[in-house]
Write a protein that holds these residues in place. Structure first.
Motif, PDB file in Angstrom:
ATOM      1  N   ASP A 144      12.447  33.275  87.095  1.00 28.03           N
ATOM      2  CA  ASP A 144      12.988  32.232  86.221  1.00 28.03           C
ATOM      3  C   ASP A 144      13.510  31.087  87.084  1.00 28.03           C
ATOM      4  OD1 ASP A 144      14.407  30.671  84.469  1.00 28.03           O
ATOM      5  OD2 ASP A 144      15.034  32.370  83.234  1.00 28.03           O
ATOM      6  N   PRO A 145      12.973  29.873  86.931  1.00 27.47           N
ATOM      7  CA  PRO A 145      13.415  28.768  87.808  1.00 27.47           C
ATOM      8  C   PRO A 145      14.801  28.238  87.416  1.00 27.47           C
ATOM      9  CG  PRO A 145      11.773  27.994  86.232  1.00 27.47           C
ATOM     10  CD  PRO A 145      11.894  29.461  86.015  1.00 27.47           C
ATOM     11  N   VAL A 146      15.230  28.547  86.210  1.00 30.22           N
ATOM     12  CA  VAL A 146      16.512  27.980  85.790  1.00 30.22           C
ATOM     13  C   VAL A 146      17.663  28.688  86.475  1.00 30.22           C
ATOM     14  CG1 VAL A 146      18.009  27.558  83.798  1.00 30.22           C
ATOM     15  CG2 VAL A 146      15.528  27.349  83.584  1.00 30.22           C
ATOM     16  N   ILE A 147      17.523  29.944  86.620  1.00 33.63           N
ATOM     17  CA  ILE A 147      18.655  30.701  87.143  1.00 33.63           C
ATOM     18  C   ILE A 147      18.416  31.053  88.609  1.00 33.63           C
ATOM     19  CG2 ILE A 147      17.862  33.017  86.440  1.00 33.63           C
ATOM     20  CD1 ILE A 147      20.955  33.067  85.401  1.00 33.63           C
ATOM     21  N   LEU A 148      19.422  30.843  89.420  1.00 35.30           N
ATOM     22  CA  LEU A 148      19.347  31.074  90.856  1.00 35.30           C
ATOM     23  C   LEU A 148      18.102  30.395  91.434  1.00 35.30           C
ATOM     24  CD1 LEU A 148      20.467  34.803  91.247  1.00 35.30           C
ATOM     25  CD2 LEU A 148      21.740  32.763  91.873  1.00 35.30           C
ATOM     26  N   ASN A 149      17.969  29.106  91.105  1.00 38.67           N
ATOM     27  CA  ASN A 149      16.821  28.344  91.593  1.00 38.67           C
ATOM     28  C   ASN A 149      16.860  28.308  93.112  1.00 38.67           C
ATOM     29  OD1 ASN A 149      14.649  26.682  91.811  1.00 38.67           O
ATOM     30  ND2 ASN A 149      15.681  24.841  91.011  1.00 38.67           N
ATOM     31  N   GLY A 150      15.844  28.827  93.698  1.00 38.02           N
ATOM     32  CA  GLY A 150      15.760  28.775  95.157  1.00 38.02           C
ATOM     33  C   GLY A 150      16.480  29.902  95.849  1.00 38.02           C
TER      34      GLY A 150
HETATM   35  C1  NAG Z   1      14.693  23.987  91.655  1.00 36.69           C
HETATM   36  O1  NAG Z   1      14.871  23.456  92.954  1.00 36.69           O
HETATM   37  C2  NAG Z   1      13.847  22.573  93.357  1.00 36.69           C
HETATM   38  C3  NAG Z   1      14.170  22.091  94.773  1.00 36.69           C
HETATM   39  O2  NAG Z   1      14.589  23.089  95.566  1.00 36.69           O
HETATM   40  C4  NAG Z   1      13.812  21.410  92.400  1.00 36.69           C
HETATM   41  O3  NAG Z   1      12.774  20.581  92.729  1.00 36.69           O
HETATM   42  C5  NAG Z   1      13.639  21.911  90.955  1.00 36.69           C
HETATM   43  O4  NAG Z   1      13.714  20.853  90.055  1.00 36.69           O
HETATM   44  C6  NAG Z   1      14.718  22.904  90.599  1.00 36.69           C
HETATM   45  N1  NAG Z   1      14.448  23.443  89.285  1.00 36.69           N
HETATM   46  C7  NAG Z   1      15.354  23.449  88.293  1.00 36.69           C
HETATM   47  C8  NAG Z   1      14.930  23.958  87.015  1.00 36.69           C
HETATM   48  O5  NAG Z   1      16.494  23.041  88.488  1.00 36.69           O
END
Ligand code: NAG
Ligand code: NAG
Ligand code: NAG
Ligand code: NAG
Ligand code: NAG
Ligand code: NAG
Ligand code: NAG
Length: 918
Positions: A59-65
């Motif tokens: 899931d990109p929303v949570i703990l992104n990265g």
């Molecule tokens: C997640 O992080 C990346 C950069 O590391 C960014 O481009 C992206 O928009 C972020 N996604 C969300 C959903 O915040």
């Protein structure tokens, strides 16, 4: 990831790379998980947590990265292993520990978590005591057993059971859960009568021992609170011991539903032994999310990825990982994750133990707060925590095993109680409990019946109800054991047997005589024995309600004073006293009757009864009343008149002599008198007072009324009562006796010269005594009420004590020496019969004479037809002729008398006739 250690021995700092100006997000955050891999909950939870981690990382929303990494440790149900593993995990710098699964381990590592400030969030440890302030770092993402036990207590109350037996595993989880159940039941006026703890590693023999033992107990409602057991051994053993039958009720906490839900696939065979069990299951609202997850799970099962079905603990485990991820996400937005060496542990290092590696999570307190503020919609519904750090509950589902299926029969929610609608619907409808009927769908109980099992047995054939029966020596009509036949008999026994017939189930019983049979046993002792479980039932006493339960009283009673009575005052009208009013009336009526009859019989033949009407009436009554003193001037002449007079004089003789005797006895007795007017004057005087041996009146007199014990004299039998009362206080006897009303009534039945002074001064009743809380007491009371409604009680009483009329039915107002009409009834009847017969004979004669006269008249009229008499012999004519005939004094009478009576009368009447005819 950049990992920089500043001051390596003391402080470790993660330099976090992140998008913000202030901090960098870490590439990996580690979360620990301690649970038992090979367990019902563990198998489901393991997979659920792994799925959650991969869902979160995807899931990109949570703990992104940032990668969430779950480090799993197998505690294998061991507290020791679990604790070691907690240290290990902390050494690996986890920010949160998910778990442990077991409450015992939770107790242990909560302390470690407190010390090292690592939040502990458990989806399976339900022990209510973990919510205490002692463990601030313990958060529970499942429902506390405190709530579950309230549900169980409500269920017990809903079906009206009062006592249960609990079977539980003897560890923190079982003990504390059962203790919560105890509290919950107490609020419902019910209780756990017997607790059967099982060893943590219990085997089949432990179960058999416990269950076999419990068969001897009265309650038949079992609450089973153990760890999930895939083999469900308890029920298998219960089946073996024939305890899954219609007498029994089996309630299980949610370990049972978790176990069933984890069966994969669930098929009929696994449920075949479980017919009728009722259990709770944590309720999670239906949602699209849940449905999707369930289908995802069954896909995994089909692919062989899942070794277990999904149960609610698995779902809570899934949501728990999400909650942790969300909190960490928020946390690392603002904070670096740093650990520091625990300075307090430095001193310990001196002892040589390598605790230097133990690091305290600096942000622990903040993360804990963030976790507690969690509020999101997960698989299990709205996921948030309450004040006690427990998840906000959706209540429980009530399930019932029937027809080899799991049937959901309703829901329980703390605000609503039982309903057939799920709580979230009711909450949406803004209902409150008062608007709701408590209801569940029909439950099929063990044995397949749908009516509510009674939930207890009072006795069975092997172990009949033992009924204590006082072996009374006096007043044995109430209850005693017969000397010769050793049979227990008595009024109370008959009532018991009749009442038992009305109790809706069978009660095998055995009478246990109590006492030596030579003197009355002490009732207080007997009651104590009932309370102490030595004896079963039956007793009729008053105030022992503090230690035993009583049935509805079947005899109204109270203490009364018995003394030699004389409450009559001398009066000018004492001469009227010997007879009752009826007697006087009937006697007067008899005089009138005799007057009239004698006049009828005599006045035709006896000059004394002739003359003008007024003189005749005076003569008539004077004659009658003067017979009383044998001074009547007039002699009776006719034989019938004489016959009547003989009987009448006999009656008069009896009545006058009775009157004389009665009057003299009244005048004599009136000189004896008792000054006792009631209990007050009894206390005020110094005379000895008698009481019945073993009766509670002794305690009452000495303790409540403060009468010196030296004044109280024990008496054992009605004969002793009588003797003591007759001797009187001055000759070693007693002035009065204080005893219970039923005994006194019996005593007074044959004795007229004693009486009850005043009113009963305590009001109470006799009932059967039962052990405290015995369910039979209620049913017996109902039965006794029924007996009294349908008149059986009165009939029994009459059979035992009223062969000569019931004591209180005697005419209480009549004076003891007054002569009742009843005593003379026979004599009166005899007199009336003879009088009437005489009258009848007389009338017969008159009619016969009249007929003869008539014939003759007809003859003479036919010979001299010159006088035109009415040819039609009408009725009025007949009557006219009749009186004519009487007035004219026919010759026929003369003739008849000349045949059968003495010549003098004949002459008399003859002259009379001449006189008038002239
Ligand atoms: C997640 O992080 C990346 C950069 O590391 C960014 O481009 C992206 O928009 C972020 N996604 C969300 C959903 O915040
Ligand atoms: C149960 O207990 C009774 C005695 O109380 C005993 O006779 C019986 O053998 C026991 N049954 C089992 C299966 O242990
Ligand atoms: C039910 O499950 C048991 C094992 O749990 C298995 O032995 C049995 O064959 C299954 N029966 C059916 C009808 O699937
Ligand atoms: C986190 O660490 C970075 C680099 O060491 C530092 O600049 C920043 O101030 C820290 N943030 C907080 C909130 O301590
Ligand atoms: C939790 O979230 C829901 C919406 O998702 C909101 O209605 C509710 O007020 C929140 N509760 C708390 C205590 O913040
Ligand atoms: C439940 O039981 C009652 C009486 O036993 C019966 O009248 C009723 O129809 C039953 N309800 C259902 C849903 O079976
Ligand atoms: C009954 O009452 C008497 C006096 O009130 C008292 O002494 C006695 O102990 C009571 N019996 C029981 C069983 O409490």
């Amino acid at each position: 990831m950049k990992y920089l250690a500043v001051l390596p021995q003391f402080v470790f700092v993660w330099i976090v790379l992140c998008g913000s100006v202030y901090c960098q997000r870490p590439a990996v955050v580690k979360v620990g998980a301690i649970f038992t891999f090979d367990s019902v909950i563990g198998r489901a939870a393991k997979l659920a947590m792994e799925v959650a981690v991969s869902d979160i990382n995807a899931d990109p929303v949570i703990l992104n990265g940032t990668e969430l990494r779950l480090i799993e440790q197998d505690a294998s149900c061991s507290v020791f292993l679990g604790s070691i593993e907690a240290f290990e995990l902390i050494e690996q710098e986890v920010v949160t520990i998910i778990g442990p699964q077991s409450s015992s381990i939770a107790h242990m590592i909560s302390e470690i978590a407190n010390g090292l400030k690592v939040p502990l969030i458990s989806y399976a440890a339900t022990d209510p005591t973990l919510s205490s302030q002692q463990f601030p770092y313990f958060i529970r993402s499942t429902q506390s057993d405190y709530v579950q036990m309230a549900a169980i207590a409500d269920l017990v109350d809903f079906y009206g059971w009062k006592e249960v037996i609990s079977i539980y595993v003897d560890d923190d989880y079982g003990r504390n859960g059962i203790s919560a159940l105890d509290d919950a039941l107490e609020k419902k006026m019910a209780k756990i009568s017997y607790k059967l703890p099982l060893n943590i590693q219990f085997d089949q023999n432990d179960i058999i021992d416990a269950l076999n033992k419990s068969k001897l107990f009265g309650p038949r409602v079992y609450v089973v609170h153990v760890n999930p057991d895939p083999r469900l051994r308890i029920f298998a053993m219960a089946q073996k011991l024939k305890m899954m039958t219609s007498n029994y009720v089996w309630l299980a906490t949610d370990w049972f539903s978790a176990t069933l839900d984890s069966f994969s696939p669930l098929n009929g065979t696994s449920l075949s032994n479980l017919q009728g069990i009722v259990a709770l299951r944590q309720h999670t609202p239906e949602s699209a999310r849940k449905k999707a997850f369930l289908s995802q799970w069954s896909n995994m099962e089909q692919k062989g990825l899942a070794s277990s079905g999904l149960n609610t603990y698995g779902m809570y485990a899934y949501d728990t990982v999400w909650a942790v991820a969300r909190s960490i996400d928020e946390f690392i937005d603002e904070n670096n994750i740093t650990f520091s060496v625990n300075k307090d542990s430095l001193d310990i290092k001196v002892t040589g133990v390598q605790l230097g590696e133990l690091k305290v999570f600096d942000g622990g307190e903040l993360l804990r707060r963030k976790l507690l503020q969690t509020n999101f919609t997960g698989l299990t519904g709205q996921f948030k925590f309450n004040q006690d750090r427990n998840i906000v509950s959706y209540g429980y589902e009530v399930i019932n095993i029937d027809k080899m299926e799991i049937q959901r029969v309703g829901f329980w929610y703390s605000d609503f109680g039982f309903s057939v609608l799920p709580p979230e619907t009711l909450i949406a409808q803004k209902k409150n409990q008062s608007q709701l009927d408590q209801q569940l769908q029909n439950i099929t109980w063990p044995g397949g019946k749908t009516e509510r099992p009674r939930g207890w047995v009072i006795a069975n054939e092997d172990r009949p109800l033992r009924i204590g029966v006082p072996k009374r020596a006096s007043f044995a009509g109430f209850v005693t054991e017969e000397h010769s036949s050793h049979q227990i008999r008595g009024y109370c026994i008959d009532i018991f047997l009749e009442a038992r017939k009305l109790v809706p189930y069978d009660v095998p019983y055995r009478f246990v005589p109590y006492g030596d049979g030579l003197s009355n046993p002490s009732y207080d002792k007997l009651v104590e024995m009932i309370a102490n479980n030595l004896l079963g039932t039956l007793q009729f006493v008053t105030n022992r309600t503090r230690i035993v339960d009583f049935s509805q009283p079947y005899v109204a009673t109270g203490l009364v004073i018995v003394a030699p009575i004389n409450n009559r005052k001398s009066s000018a009208w004492v001469f009227l006293k010997p007879f009752t009013v009826e007697m006087w009336c009937v006697t007067a009526a008899a005089f009138v009757m005799i007057a009239v009859v004698i006049w009828i019989l005599e006045h035709r033949v006896n000059d004394d009864f002739r003359g003008p009407p007024r003189r005749q009436i005076v003569t008539m009554f004077l004659f009658s009343f003067s017979t009383l003193f044998k001074t009547n001037q007039e002699a009776t002449i006719s034989p019938l008149g004489r016959l009547v007079m003989v009987v009448w004089l006999f009656l008069l003789m009896v009545i006058t002599s009775s009157y004389t005797a009665s009057l003299s006895s009244i005048l004599t007795v009136q000189q004896l008198s008792t000054p006792i007017q009631g209990i007050d004057s009894l206390i005020a005087n110094d005379w000895p007072i008698g009481y019945q041996v073993g009766s509670f009146s002794y305690n009452y007199l000495s303790e409540s009324l403060h009468i010196p014990r030296s004044r109280l004299i024990s008496l054992s039998s009605p004969e002793a009562y009588e003797r003591a009362l007759r001797q009187g206080p001055s000759n070693g006897g007693v002035a009065a006796i204080v005893d219970e009303l039923p005994y006194v009534e019996l005593f007074l039945k044959q004795r007229t010269d004693f009486g009850i002074i005043g009113q009963p001064f305590t009001k109470s009743g006799w009932g059967f005594a039962f052990q405290r809380g015995s369910p039979l007491a209620v049913d017996m009371s109902t039965a006794i009420l029924k007996l009294s409604e349908n008149g059986q009680l009165q009939k029994l009483r009459e059979r035992w004590f009223c062969k000569k009329g019931c004591p209180e039915e005697r005419n209480q107002n009549s004076e003891p020496h007054q002569l009742q009409l009843v005593s003379f009834w026979g004599l009166y009847i005899l007199c009336v019969i003879i009088t009437l017969s005489a009258l009848f004979v007389f009338l017969l004669r008159v009619v016969r004479q009249f007929v003869r006269y008539k014939k003759r008249e007809m003859l003479s009229s036919s010979s001299s037809s010159s006088t035109p008499t009415s040819s039609s012999s009408s009725c009025s004519q007949l009557i006219y002729n009749f009186f004519d005939f009487i007035d004219e004094k026919e010759e026929a009478i003369k003739k008849m008398f000349s045949h059968c009576e003495n010549p003098q009368i004949h002459v008399n009447s003859a002259t009379q006739q001449h006189g008038t005819s002239v």
